[in-house]
Design a protein around this motif. Structure first.
Motif, PDB file in Angstrom:
ATOM      1  N   PRO A  86      12.410   1.247  11.898  1.00 45.72           N
ATOM      2  CA  PRO A  86      12.243   2.053  13.178  1.00 45.72           C
ATOM      3  C   PRO A  86      11.074   1.163  14.214  1.00 45.72           C
ATOM      4  CG  PRO A  86      11.204   2.949  11.356  1.00 45.72           C
ATOM      5  CD  PRO A  86      11.958   2.099  10.694  1.00 45.72           C
ATOM      6  N   ARG A  87      10.714   0.180  13.471  1.00 46.99           N
ATOM      7  CA  ARG A  87       9.573  -0.659  14.315  1.00 46.99           C
ATOM      8  C   ARG A  87      10.188  -1.650  15.171  1.00 46.99           C
ATOM      9  NH1 ARG A  87       6.630  -2.491   9.027  1.00 46.99           N
ATOM     10  NH2 ARG A  87       8.614  -2.693   8.503  1.00 46.99           N
ATOM     11  N   ASP A 136       0.835  -1.149  -0.050  1.00 47.40           N
ATOM     12  CA  ASP A 136       0.014   0.099  -0.070  1.00 47.40           C
ATOM     13  C   ASP A 136       0.858   1.239  -0.057  1.00 47.40           C
ATOM     14  OD1 ASP A 136      -2.218  -1.590   0.109  1.00 47.40           O
ATOM     15  OD2 ASP A 136      -2.954  -1.201   2.036  1.00 47.40           O
ATOM     16  N   TYR A 137       2.007   1.202   0.734  1.00 47.23           N
ATOM     17  CA  TYR A 137       2.740   2.413   0.842  1.00 47.23           C
ATOM     18  C   TYR A 137       3.485   2.774  -0.538  1.00 47.23           C
ATOM     19  CZ  TYR A 137       6.934  -0.405   1.082  1.00 47.23           C
ATOM     20  OH  TYR A 137       7.976  -1.431   0.836  1.00 47.23           O
ATOM     21  N   THR A 177       0.571   4.648  -2.599  1.00 42.72           N
ATOM     22  CA  THR A 177       0.618   5.887  -1.896  1.00 42.72           C
ATOM     23  C   THR A 177       1.743   6.780  -2.422  1.00 42.72           C
ATOM     24  OG1 THR A 177       0.076   5.061   0.234  1.00 42.72           O
ATOM     25  CG2 THR A 177       0.650   7.457   0.167  1.00 42.72           C
ATOM     26  N   LEU A 222      17.360   0.663  10.138  1.00 45.47           N
ATOM     27  CA  LEU A 222      16.638   0.637   8.895  1.00 45.47           C
ATOM     28  C   LEU A 222      15.307   0.304   8.900  1.00 45.47           C
ATOM     29  CD1 LEU A 222      18.337  -1.941   6.328  1.00 45.47           C
ATOM     30  CD2 LEU A 222      17.675   0.339   5.898  1.00 45.47           C
ATOM     31  N   SER A 232      -0.777   0.877   6.787  1.00 46.55           N
ATOM     32  CA  SER A 232      -0.292   0.207   5.740  1.00 46.55           C
ATOM     33  C   SER A 232       0.050   1.181   4.521  1.00 46.55           C
ATOM     34  CB  SER A 232      -1.083  -0.961   5.082  1.00 46.55           C
ATOM     35  OG  SER A 232      -2.210  -0.634   4.649  1.00 46.55           O
ATOM     36  N   SER A 233      -0.598   2.371   4.369  1.00 49.94           N
ATOM     37  CA  SER A 233      -0.623   3.167   3.141  1.00 49.94           C
ATOM     38  C   SER A 233       0.698   4.153   3.486  1.00 49.94           C
ATOM     39  CB  SER A 233      -1.602   4.096   3.088  1.00 49.94           C
ATOM     40  OG  SER A 233      -2.658   3.199   2.678  1.00 49.94           O
ATOM     41  N   HIS A 248       4.072   3.927  13.073  1.00 51.59           N
ATOM     42  CA  HIS A 248       3.683   3.101  14.013  1.00 51.59           C
ATOM     43  C   HIS A 248       3.503   3.553  15.294  1.00 51.59           C
ATOM     44  CE1 HIS A 248       7.818   2.222  14.677  1.00 51.59           C
ATOM     45  NE2 HIS A 248       7.717   2.257  15.818  1.00 51.59           N
ATOM     46  N   THR A 292      13.880   5.591  -2.570  1.00 51.03           N
ATOM     47  CA  THR A 292      13.598   5.987  -1.391  1.00 51.03           C
ATOM     48  C   THR A 292      12.704   4.820  -0.762  1.00 51.03           C
ATOM     49  OG1 THR A 292      13.791   8.097  -1.674  1.00 51.03           O
ATOM     50  CG2 THR A 292      12.726   7.831   0.222  1.00 51.03           C
ATOM     51  N   HIS A 293      11.388   4.877  -1.425  1.00 49.87           N
ATOM     52  CA  HIS A 293      10.612   4.001  -0.813  1.00 49.87           C
ATOM     53  C   HIS A 293      10.624   2.448  -0.844  1.00 49.87           C
ATOM     54  CE1 HIS A 293       7.769   7.237   0.442  1.00 49.87           C
ATOM     55  NE2 HIS A 293       8.708   7.994  -0.594  1.00 49.87           N
ATOM     56  N   ARG A 326      14.364   0.595   0.331  1.00 43.64           N
ATOM     57  CA  ARG A 326      14.522   0.771   1.881  1.00 43.64           C
ATOM     58  C   ARG A 326      14.094  -0.414   2.420  1.00 43.64           C
ATOM     59  NH1 ARG A 326      15.604   5.667   5.787  1.00 43.64           N
ATOM     60  NH2 ARG A 326      15.473   4.339   7.635  1.00 43.64           N
ATOM     61  N   ASN A 327      12.561  -0.306   2.224  1.00 41.41           N
ATOM     62  CA  ASN A 327      11.798  -1.459   2.832  1.00 41.41           C
ATOM     63  C   ASN A 327      12.462  -2.877   2.505  1.00 41.41           C
ATOM     64  OD1 ASN A 327       9.413  -0.420   4.460  1.00 41.41           O
ATOM     65  ND2 ASN A 327       9.464   0.854   2.884  1.00 41.41           N
ATOM     66  N   ASN A 332       4.568   4.655   4.779  1.00 40.65           N
ATOM     67  CA  ASN A 332       5.894   3.909   4.639  1.00 40.65           C
ATOM     68  C   ASN A 332       6.400   3.893   6.043  1.00 40.65           C
ATOM     69  OD1 ASN A 332       8.349   3.115   4.183  1.00 40.65           O
ATOM     70  ND2 ASN A 332       8.705   4.058   2.056  1.00 40.65           N
TER      71      ASN A 332
END
Ligand SMILES: Nc1ncnc2c1ncn2[C@@H]1O[C@H](COP(=O)(O)OP(=O)(O)OP(=O)(O)O)[C@@H](O)[C@H]1O
Ligand code: SF4
Ligand SMILES: [Mg+2]
Lengths: 308, 350
Positions: A303-304, A205-206, A209, A301, B119-120, B171, A223-224, A227-228, B122
Motif C-alpha cells: 500500500p505504500r 521489527d514487525y 511485533t 501488495l 518499523s514495528s 505510513h 500473514t506477516h 506477504r511482505n 506491518n
C-alpha cells in the motif's frame, strides 16, 4: 486507480506503435523477395507476379505499405499469408497453445519456486537450504535445450512415461513436461529471490511485533512474513511472464509443440512478413498487458506504492 | 516501618500493594557471535507489581532491551541464549514453560510497545487489521467484531476519526499517532503487564509528553504493571514509582523514584543524574561520565564500572559487588533501595 489504469493505457500507445513500426520495417528487410520465395527457382509469369504483389499490397511504395498496414491493424485486420489465409487465423491457432504452455510454466515456477524459497529462508544454513542452493544453481547453469534433452531421455526414453514430443498441443497433461523445462530457470530465480526476501524480512521489527502479539507461527509466517516477502518476487514474476512467452518458442521446438514458436519459425523461413509482424504485435500486447497487471498487483501488495 | 520480616524483599512489598506480578531473578543472557560471546545480561534482578511503574534506566547497550525481550520470549535464539536465572510471572517461571504456554501469555497477559512504531507495524496491513488480529487470534472474534473493537481501541487512545481511519496503513499516520496505535495494540486484551521499550524516543519532542501521559493514564486506569525502558531520566520522574539502573547487563541500583533522584547510592547513578541538562545550568558545559560503556565481549573484572569510577578502590577491580540492601545512617533499611557498589555507604551518606 481508474485514472492510473487509463494513464498507463495511454502510455502504452506510443510504445505499441513504436514497436510495431520497428517490426514492420525489419520484416521488410528480411533477406530475399517474398514473391521469389513463392515461386522458388522457376521464373515467375510476370502477370501472375503482378497479381500476387497486388493482392499482398506489395505493389506500392514501402511508405504506403506501412500506412496501409497500420490502418488495417487498427481495424483488427492483420493481413493475409501468401497462400491466402488470414493471419489472424494462424495466430488464433498458435497463440492459445503458447499461452497455455507459458501459464503452466508460470504456475509451476511460482508454486514450486516460492515453496522452496520459503523453506530455505526459514531454515537458513540447514541441509534443506544448502540442497536448494545447489539445485537452483544447477538449474540456472544448464541451458534449456540440454535440460529438454535430459528430460526427454529420462522420462520418455528410459521411463517411457511420456512420448518424447507432444502429440496434442492443446492437451495440458502433455504440455506438463515442456512447461517444467520452460519454467525451470525462472523457478530457480524465484526460489532464490524468495529465500533472500524471507531471510531479510524475518529479522524485521514487525515480525518481532507479530510474535510479541502471541500470534501462532502459522499466522506470523503466512500473514506477516510471506506477504511482505512476496513484493520483490512479484516484480520479477511480472517481467518473467513476458520472458516465458519468448522462452516458449525455444521449448516448443524441442518438444514439437505447435505454438507461436513453431508458427513463427515457418513464417520466417517462408518470408511471410505479415505473419511475422502479426505475431510480434500480439506478443507486444501480451507483454504490455502483463506489465500492467503486475503494476496493479504490486500496488495491491504494497500500500505504500501510490498509483502515480 | 523498619521492622520488616524479610530482609530482601520486604521494602519493595511495602512500597506497593500486592505481590510482584513479575519478578526477574538473576537473569543471564549472552550472544554467541563471530567475535566471541557477548555477555549482554549478567544478573538482572527486578520486580513489578500490579499498578506499579518500574523505570529501567541505563546507557545504550546496557542490556535493557535484551532483558525485556527475554521476558517477552522474543529474544533472537540463536545467537541469544539464557544461561541462568528465572522469570516469574505470577509466581511461575516462564523460562520453564512450553512454547505454546508462552505464546498464550504473549499479547494477552504481557504486551510490549516498541520504540519505532513505523518499523514495528506491518507496512502492508491496515492498522485495523493489525489491531483486530489480537481479538481474532486470542478470542476467536469474527472479522466484523474485530474491526469494531479496533475502532473502539483507536478511540481509546484518542486517534481522531477512528472509524474513518481504521483501514489506513501505518505510513499514513504521523509518528505520534502510530505510537498510539502500538499502545492500543498492547492494550487490546487488557494485559496484566506492559513493557514499553523507549516508547517515545523516536517521537518529536512535542508529542513525547502526550504519548507518555496517555500511557501513564491508561496504565492507572487498567491497573497494569508497567516496565518503562528509557535512557531519559527526565521522562521518568513524573510517571515511575521506582527505578532500576542498569550498567553492563546488571542492575546497579534500584530505588523509589524520588529517593534515587534525591540521594543516589551508586556512583554511576550519581554520574547519570549530573549529566541531565538543567535550566539553571545554561551555558555551563554538560557533565558527562568519563570513558566509554564497557565492551560486552570483555567485561572488566570486579565492578564493571571501575574503569570509569572516580572513587574506585583495589577491591573494585577484583570483586564484583553484591546488590546490597541500602540502610540509613542508623542501619535501618531503606524501603526498596539496593546498590551494587562496595562503597554505597560513602556514596549515599558521604
Ligand atoms: N541479536 C543480537 N545479536 C548479538 N548481540 C546482541 C543482539 N541483541 C543485543 N545484542 C547485544 O546486547 C547488548 C545489549 O543490547 P540492548 O539492546 O539490551 O541494549 P539497550 O540497553 O536496550 O540499549 P539501547 O538504549 O541502545 O536500546 C548490545 O550491546 C549488543 O551487543
Ligand atoms: S564498586 Fe567501586 S568501582 Fe564500582 S561503582 Fe562502587 S566504587 Fe565505583
Ligand atoms: Mg534498547
Amino acid at each position: 486507480m481508474g485514472r492510473f489504469v487509463a494513464r498507463r493505457l495511454l502510455q502504452m500507445i506510443p510504445v505499441f506503435l513504436g514497436t510495431v513500426t520497428i517490426i514492420f520495417f525489419m520484416t521488410r528487410m528480411l533477406p530475399g523477395d517474398p514473391a521469389a520465395a513463392m515461386w522458388g527457382d522457376k521464373a515467375a509469369d510476370p502477370a501472375q507476379l503482378a497479381a500476387f504483389k497486388h493482392r499482398m499490397g506489395l505493389d506500392v511504395s514501402t511508405g504506403q505499405q506501412y500506412l496501409d498496414y497500420m490502418g488495417n491493424l487498427l481495424t483488427g485486420n492483420f493481413g493475409e499469408t501468401m497462400a491466402g489465409r488470414k493471419v489472424i487465423d494462424v495466430i488464433g491457432e498458435a497463440l492459445p497453445v503458447t499461452i497455455r504452455l507459458a501459464l503452466l510454466a508460470f504456475v509451476f515456477e511460482v508454486v514450486v519456486g516460492v515453496t522452496i524459497g520459503l523453506f530455505s529462508g526459514l531454515r537458513r544454513g540447514k541441509a534443506f537450504d544448502k540442497t536448494a542452493l545447489v539445485f537452483t544453481l544447477l538449474l540456472i547453469s544448464i541451458p534449456v535445450p540440454v535440460l529438454g534433452f535430459i528430460f526427454q531421455n529420462v522420462f520418455a526414453i528410459q521411463l517411457k512415461w511420456i512420448t518424447p514430443t507432444v502429440q496434442d498441443s492443446m492437451n495440458l497433461g502433455q504440455l506438463m513436461l515442456p512447461a517444467i523445462v520452460l519454467g525451470s530457470i525462472s523457478l530457480a530465480y524465484v526460489a532464490r529471490l524468495t529465500r533472500t526476501s524471507i531471510a531479510e524480512n524475518i529479522k524485521s521489527d514487525y515480525m518481532r511485533t507479530a510474535i510479541a502479539k502471541g500470534l501462532p507461527r502459522r499466522k506470523v509466517i503466512g500473514t506477516h512474513l510471506l506477504r511482505n516477502s512476496m513484493i520483490p518476487v512479484v516484480t520479477f514474476l511480472g517481467t518473467d511472464l513476458g520472458a516465458l512467452m519468448g522462452g516458449a518458442i525455444v521449448t516448443e521446438g524441442i518438444f514439437n509443440v505447435k505454438g507461436v514458436g513453431n508458427a513463427l519459425y515457418h513464417a520466417i523461413n517462408l518470408n511471410e512478413g505479415a505473419t511475422v509482424s502479426g505475431f510480434v504485435v500480439v506478443l507486444v500486447l501480451v507483454y504490455l498487458a502483463a506489465s500492467l497487471i503486475v503494476d496493479l498487483l504490486y500496488a495491491v501488495l504494497d500500500p505504500r506504492i501510490r498509483y502515480a | 516501618m523498619t521492622t520488616a520480616p524479610e530482609k530482601t524483599t520486604a521494602g519493595q512489598d511495602r512500597l506497593v500493594p500486592g505481590t510482584p506480578l513479575l519478578e526477574v531473578r538473576d537473569l543471564h543472557v549472552e550472544f554467541k557471535t563471530r567475535d566471541g560471546v557477548a555477555k549482554a545480561v549478567n544478573g538482572v534482578n527486578y520486580s513489578v507489581a500490579a499498578g506499579e511503574t518500574l523505570a529501567v534506566l541505563g546507557e545504550s547497550g546496557s542490556g535493557k532491551s535484551v532483558t525485556a525481550q527475554t521476558i517477552m520470549g522474543i529474544l533472537d535464539m540463536p545467537p541469544g541464549r539464557v544461561t541462568a536465572g528465572e522469570i516469574l510471572f505470577r509466581g511461575q517461571d516462564m523460562l520453564k514453560m512450553s512454547n505454546e504456554e508462552r505464546r498464550k501469555i504473549r499479547g494477552r497477559k504481557i504486551a510490549m510497545i516498541f520504540q519505532d512504531a513505523l518499523s514495528s507495524l506491518n507496512p502492508v496491513l491496515s492498522v485495523g487489521y493489525q489491531l483486530g488480529e489480537m481479538f481474532r487470534v486470542h478470542e476467536g472474534a469474527s472479522r466484523k467484531e474485530a474491526k469494531a473493537k479496533a475502532i473502539e481501541l483507536m478511540d481509546r487512545v484518542r486517534i481522531p476519526a477512528a472509524a474513518q481511519r481504521v483501514n489506513d496503513y501505518p505510513h499514513q499516520f504521523s509518528g505520534g499517532m502510530r505510537q498510539r496505535i502500538m499502545i492500543a495494540m498492547a492494550l487490546a486484551l487488557e494485559p496484566d503487564l506492559i513493557i514499553a521499550d523507549e516508547p517515545t524516543t523516536a517521537l518529536d519532542v512535542t508529542v513525547q509528553a502526550q504519548v507518555m501521559d496517555l500511557l501513564a493514564e491508561l496504565q492507572a486506569e487498567y491497573h497494569m504493571g508497567l516496565i518503562l525502558i528509557t535512557h531519559d531520566l527526565g521522562v521518568v520522574a513524573d510517571v515511575a514509582d521506582k527505578i532500576a539502573v542498569m550498567y553492563a547487563g546488571r542492575i546497579v541500583e534500584t530505588a523509589p523514584v524520588h529517593d534515587l533522584y534525591a540521594r543516589p547510592a551508586h556512583p554511576y547513578t550519581k554520574g547519570l543524574l549530573r549529566s541531565i541538562p538543567r535550566l539553571d545550568q545554561k551555558g555551563e558545559e554538560l557533565y558527562a561520565i568519563k570513558g566509554l560503556p564497557p565492551n560486552l565481549y570483555k567485561v572488566p573484572a570486579g565492578c564493571a564500572f571501575n574503569p570509569r569510577c572516580d572513587v574506585a578502590t583495589d577491591l573494585c577491580r577484583t570483586e564484583i559487588p553484591a546488590l546490597h540492601q541500602v540502610t540509613d545512617r542508623d542501619g535501618a533499611e531503606l524501603a526498596g533501595r539496593k546498590s551494587a557498589c562496595h562503597l554505597w555507604k560513602e556514596t549515599l551518606h558521604g
